[in-house]
Design a protein around this motif. Structure first.
Motif, PDB file in Angstrom:
ATOM      1  N   GLY A 137       9.251  23.768  12.333  1.00 13.66           N
ATOM      2  CA  GLY A 137       9.212  24.823  13.337  1.00 13.66           C
ATOM      3  C   GLY A 137       8.124  25.837  13.075  1.00 13.66           C
ATOM      4  N   ARG A 138       6.982  25.349  12.551  1.00 19.45           N
ATOM      5  CA  ARG A 138       5.860  26.231  12.199  1.00 19.45           C
ATOM      6  C   ARG A 138       4.594  25.680  12.847  1.00 19.45           C
ATOM      7  N   PRO A 139       4.242  26.156  14.044  1.00 17.29           N
ATOM      8  CA  PRO A 139       3.095  25.619  14.785  1.00 17.29           C
ATOM      9  C   PRO A 139       1.794  25.621  14.000  1.00 17.29           C
ATOM     10  N   ALA A 140       1.621  26.564  13.071  1.00 16.64           N
ATOM     11  CA  ALA A 140       0.373  26.644  12.314  1.00 16.64           C
ATOM     12  C   ALA A 140       0.119  25.391  11.492  1.00 16.64           C
ATOM     13  N   LEU A 141       1.174  24.656  11.138  1.00 17.76           N
ATOM     14  CA  LEU A 141       1.003  23.443  10.329  1.00 17.76           C
ATOM     15  C   LEU A 141       0.324  22.325  11.108  1.00 17.76           C
ATOM     16  N   ALA A 142       0.236  22.461  12.423  1.00 18.58           N
ATOM     17  CA  ALA A 142      -0.436  21.440  13.238  1.00 18.58           C
ATOM     18  C   ALA A 142      -1.952  21.533  13.138  1.00 18.58           C
ATOM     19  N   GLN A 143      -2.456  22.631  12.552  1.00 14.52           N
ATOM     20  CA  GLN A 143      -3.902  22.855  12.510  1.00 14.52           C
ATOM     21  C   GLN A 143      -4.384  23.088  11.082  1.00 14.52           C
ATOM     22  N   PRO A 144      -4.434  22.043  10.252  1.00 10.86           N
ATOM     23  CA  PRO A 144      -4.961  22.224   8.897  1.00 10.86           C
ATOM     24  C   PRO A 144      -6.460  22.504   8.932  1.00 10.86           C
ATOM     25  N   ALA A 145      -6.931  23.221   7.936  1.00 14.84           N
ATOM     26  CA  ALA A 145      -8.363  23.498   7.843  1.00 14.84           C
ATOM     27  C   ALA A 145      -9.139  22.277   7.373  1.00 14.84           C
ATOM     28  N   TRP A 146      -8.448  21.396   6.697  1.00 12.06           N
ATOM     29  CA  TRP A 146      -9.119  20.240   6.074  1.00 12.06           C
ATOM     30  C   TRP A 146      -8.077  19.178   5.800  1.00 12.06           C
ATOM     31  N   SER A 147      -8.448  17.923   5.927  1.00 11.24           N
ATOM     32  CA  SER A 147      -7.507  16.846   5.627  1.00 11.24           C
ATOM     33  C   SER A 147      -8.233  15.686   4.963  1.00 11.24           C
ATOM     34  N   LYS A 148      -7.483  14.938   4.196  1.00 11.30           N
ATOM     35  CA  LYS A 148      -8.021  13.744   3.542  1.00 11.30           C
ATOM     36  C   LYS A 148      -6.913  12.714   3.429  1.00 11.30           C
TER      37      LYS A 148
ATOM     38  N   PRO B  19       0.808  -1.222   0.000  1.00 12.78           N
ATOM     39  CA  PRO B  19       0.000   0.000   0.000  1.00 12.78           C
ATOM     40  C   PRO B  19       0.839   1.269   0.000  1.00 12.78           C
ATOM     41  N   ILE B  20       0.238   2.343  -0.480  1.00  9.21           N
ATOM     42  CA  ILE B  20       0.791   3.694  -0.360  1.00  9.21           C
ATOM     43  C   ILE B  20      -0.305   4.585   0.206  1.00  9.21           C
ATOM     44  N   THR B  21       0.045   5.374   1.197  1.00 11.38           N
ATOM     45  CA  THR B  21      -0.902   6.318   1.795  1.00 11.38           C
ATOM     46  C   THR B  21      -0.471   7.735   1.451  1.00 11.38           C
ATOM     47  N   THR B  22      -1.433   8.544   1.030  1.00 13.91           N
ATOM     48  CA  THR B  22      -1.189   9.969   0.800  1.00 13.91           C
ATOM     49  C   THR B  22      -2.141  10.751   1.693  1.00 13.91           C
ATOM     50  N   CYS B  23      -1.584  11.652   2.466  1.00 15.89           N
ATOM     51  CA  CYS B  23      -2.385  12.503   3.354  1.00 15.89           C
ATOM     52  C   CYS B  23      -2.354  13.924   2.818  1.00 15.89           C
ATOM     53  N   TYR B  24      -3.523  14.437   2.445  1.00 15.78           N
ATOM     54  CA  TYR B  24      -3.645  15.820   1.977  1.00 15.78           C
ATOM     55  C   TYR B  24      -4.047  16.709   3.149  1.00 15.78           C
ATOM     56  N   LEU B  25      -3.337  17.804   3.299  1.00 16.04           N
ATOM     57  CA  LEU B  25      -3.607  18.771   4.366  1.00 16.04           C
ATOM     58  C   LEU B  25      -3.796  20.146   3.732  1.00 16.04           C
ATOM     59  N   GLN B  26      -4.950  20.731   3.958  1.00 13.57           N
ATOM     60  CA  GLN B  26      -5.233  22.052   3.371  1.00 13.57           C
ATOM     61  C   GLN B  26      -5.070  23.142   4.424  1.00 13.57           C
ATOM     62  N   TYR B  27      -4.230  24.129   4.090  1.00 10.88           N
ATOM     63  CA  TYR B  27      -3.995  25.297   4.941  1.00 10.88           C
ATOM     64  C   TYR B  27      -4.432  26.540   4.174  1.00 10.88           C
ATOM     65  N   GLY B  28      -4.278  27.673   4.796  1.00  9.99           N
ATOM     66  CA  GLY B  28      -4.552  28.921   4.107  1.00  9.99           C
ATOM     67  C   GLY B  28      -3.585  29.121   2.956  1.00  9.99           C
ATOM     68  N   PRO B  29      -3.971  29.870   1.933  1.00  9.21           N
ATOM     69  CA  PRO B  29      -3.129  30.022   0.745  1.00  9.21           C
ATOM     70  C   PRO B  29      -1.769  30.652   1.023  1.00  9.21           C
ATOM     71  N   ALA B  30      -1.630  31.323   2.155  1.00  7.86           N
ATOM     72  CA  ALA B  30      -0.344  31.950   2.474  1.00  7.86           C
ATOM     73  C   ALA B  30       0.679  30.937   2.998  1.00  7.86           C
ATOM     74  N   GLU B  31       0.201  29.768   3.437  1.00  5.37           N
ATOM     75  CA  GLU B  31       1.131  28.741   3.933  1.00  5.37           C
ATOM     76  C   GLU B  31       1.866  28.127   2.745  1.00  5.37           C
ATOM     77  N   ARG B  32       3.180  28.239   2.741  1.00  3.69           N
ATOM     78  CA  ARG B  32       3.961  27.787   1.604  1.00  3.69           C
ATOM     79  C   ARG B  32       5.314  27.277   2.087  1.00  3.69           C
ATOM     80  N   LEU B  33       5.724  26.129   1.589  1.00  2.00           N
ATOM     81  CA  LEU B  33       7.043  25.603   1.915  1.00  2.00           C
ATOM     82  C   LEU B  33       8.089  26.268   1.021  1.00  2.00           C
ATOM     83  N   PRO B  34       9.343  26.287   1.451  1.00  5.36           N
ATOM     84  CA  PRO B  34      10.373  26.984   0.675  1.00  5.36           C
ATOM     85  C   PRO B  34      10.643  26.390  -0.698  1.00  5.36           C
ATOM     86  N   GLN B  35      10.274  25.146  -0.911  1.00  4.27           N
ATOM     87  CA  GLN B  35      10.512  24.489  -2.202  1.00  4.27           C
ATOM     88  C   GLN B  35       9.398  23.472  -2.448  1.00  4.27           C
TER      89      GLN B  35
END
Length: 437
Positions: free
Chosen positions: A369-380, A290-306
């Motif tokens: 080191g970004r506490p906001a990532l612990a609280q996604p608005a939506w996940s699947k 199996p492969i599991t993919t977890c989608y986490l939706q945050y606000g549009p301003a949340e962006r990783l450096p790459q």
């Protein structure tokens, strides 16, 4: 054509190029793409799993261009890399001719000690001298031990590469197949080693365009139609199918059949045929992973450096994620959407989905080191329990041809250098079509 995944679509396109050949595709799902397709969840269009292609996927890229895909626009190209969040290992191949690009990447790599770099250089040099082949297959773990690879290099480079490419743990994965992957990444020409990240959903990336291309050439594509039986006739094959526009059980005769389904589905269709009893048993015995993919939706301003990072996973500590992709880098409409991938996900699949999503979100928050990532608005959470075959050492994979005239197999599980990848599926579909003369 029984099956409208990437292998089935590749075979259909190859056959439709021939003058006078009429192609019919049956796909049980309503969406083409097989195990690499789009799905809809929570009002969003997602993929059933995140994929990375390589510049070495020559047949896949050629086929995509053939059906009208603008490859440069459809995918983001980045150099070969294994990059962890800030403070972790950072390995990036510069845009230099091979093998200089690998040597410079290793020299500049951060987070590796001198012993780690020397071990990797020794491994790459010896594997190249060997032609990236073994006389007798063994497990990846055994191969790395033979090459005296350091524990840190195994943990940060070889283990995640093996899981991502073969979807099989080091302890059982085929070293021969792993070497083939490394040959076309670490050991390839610089452009061949590039990593390609799809901007579009996986069905739109190729299968949808293939269906349009086929329709213009008179082919018929039945989506949502399941093939229940195949039976040899005096001058061809009879297919029984149900669902979709066909409705109840209907039979139709064909000259040739390409069986481009999963191993389990192919085994079930072949089981009633005495001539393919051994093949059916072989396919039924294939182990899947199996492969599991977890989608986490945050606000549009949340962006990783790459666009993506490797992650240090530790299931015992609740850190499940192995790679994280920032979909916003690929498609502006998906800003704030992160996709976290877990390969060989047997243990993760047993965790309740809400708990798994929460654990992964907490892992991202702590890692970056970004506490906001612990609280996604939506996940699947999406787990494909039969995402790939288990690519174990010594596994015997069937050829495309069968003992019955006019019946061939197509799928990423057939005999070949690669594990269960899009390129292997396309190669297999093209090879299957070439057998039908």
């Amino acid at each position: 054509m029984v099956g409208g995944g990437w292998a089935g679509c590749a075979a259909a396109v190859a056959l439709a190029q021939r003058r006078g050949v009429e192609v019919t595709v049956f796909e049980a799902a309503r969406t083409l793409g097989g195990r690499a397709r789009r799905i809809e969840a929570g009002g969003k269009v997602l993929d059933n799993g995140q994929h990375i292609l390589l510049g070495a996927y020559a047949q896949t890229l050629k086929l995509m261009r053939q059906v009208g895909v603008d490859v440069d626009q459809a995918m983001l190209t980045v150099p070969l890399q294994m990059r962890y969040p800030p403070g972790g290992m950072d390995f990036v191949a510069p845009r230099l001719p091979a093998p200089l690009h690998l040597a410079v990447a290793l020299l500049r790599a951060k987070g590796l000690a001198r012993a780690d770099k020397l071990a990797m250089a020794r491994f790459s040099t010896t594997a190249r001298w060997m032609g990236w082949r073994l006389d007798v297959d063994c497990t990846v773990a055994e191969l790395l031990e033979r090459f005296d690879q350091t524990p840190r290099l195994v943990q940060l480079m070889w283990r995640p590469l093996c899981l991502a490419a073969l979807n099989t743990p080091l302890e059982t994965a085929s070293a021969q197949v792993f070497l083939a992957v490394l040959r076309d990444s670490l050991g390839a020409r610089r452009h061949a080693s590039d990593m390609l990240l799809p901007r579009h959903d996986l069905s739109a990336l190729f299968p949808d365009r293939a269906a349009q291309w086929l329709a213009k050439r008179g082919a018929t594509v039945h989506a949502g139609v399941k093939v229940d039986a195949i039976a040899p006739q005096e001058n061809g094959w009879r297919i029984t199918a149900t669902g979709g526009a066909i409705g109840g059980a209907q039979t139709q005769d064909f000259d040739r059949v390409v069986l481009a389904t999963s191993t389990a589905a192919a085994a079930a269709l072949l089981a009633p045929l005495p001539e393919t009893a051994a093949l059916s048993a072989q396919l039924a015995a294939f182990e899947t992973a199996p492969i599991t993919t977890c989608y986490l939706q945050y606000g549009p301003a949340e962006r990783l450096p790459q666009p993506f990072f490797a992650l240090e996973d530790d299931a015992a500590a609740g850190r499940w994620g192995q790679f994280v992709f920032d979909r916003g880098h690929l498609d502006a409409a998906q800003a704030g959407l992160l996709a976290v991938v877990i390969s060989a996900a047997d243990d993760a699949a047993a965790v309740p989905q809400a708990d798994l999503a929460a654990a992964i979100a907490a892992q991202l928050a702590a890692t970056f080191g970004r506490p906001a990532l612990a609280q996604p608005a939506w996940s699947k959470v999406i787990t494909d329990k039969r995402a790939t075959f288990a690519c174990k050492a010594g596994l015997v994979r069937p050829a495309n041809g069968t003992t019955l005239a006019g019946l061939v197999l197509a799928g990423d599980y057939t005999a070949g250098d690669y594990p269960a990848t899009l390129e292997m599926a396309v190669r297999s579909g093209t090879a299957a079509a070439a057998l039908l003369r």
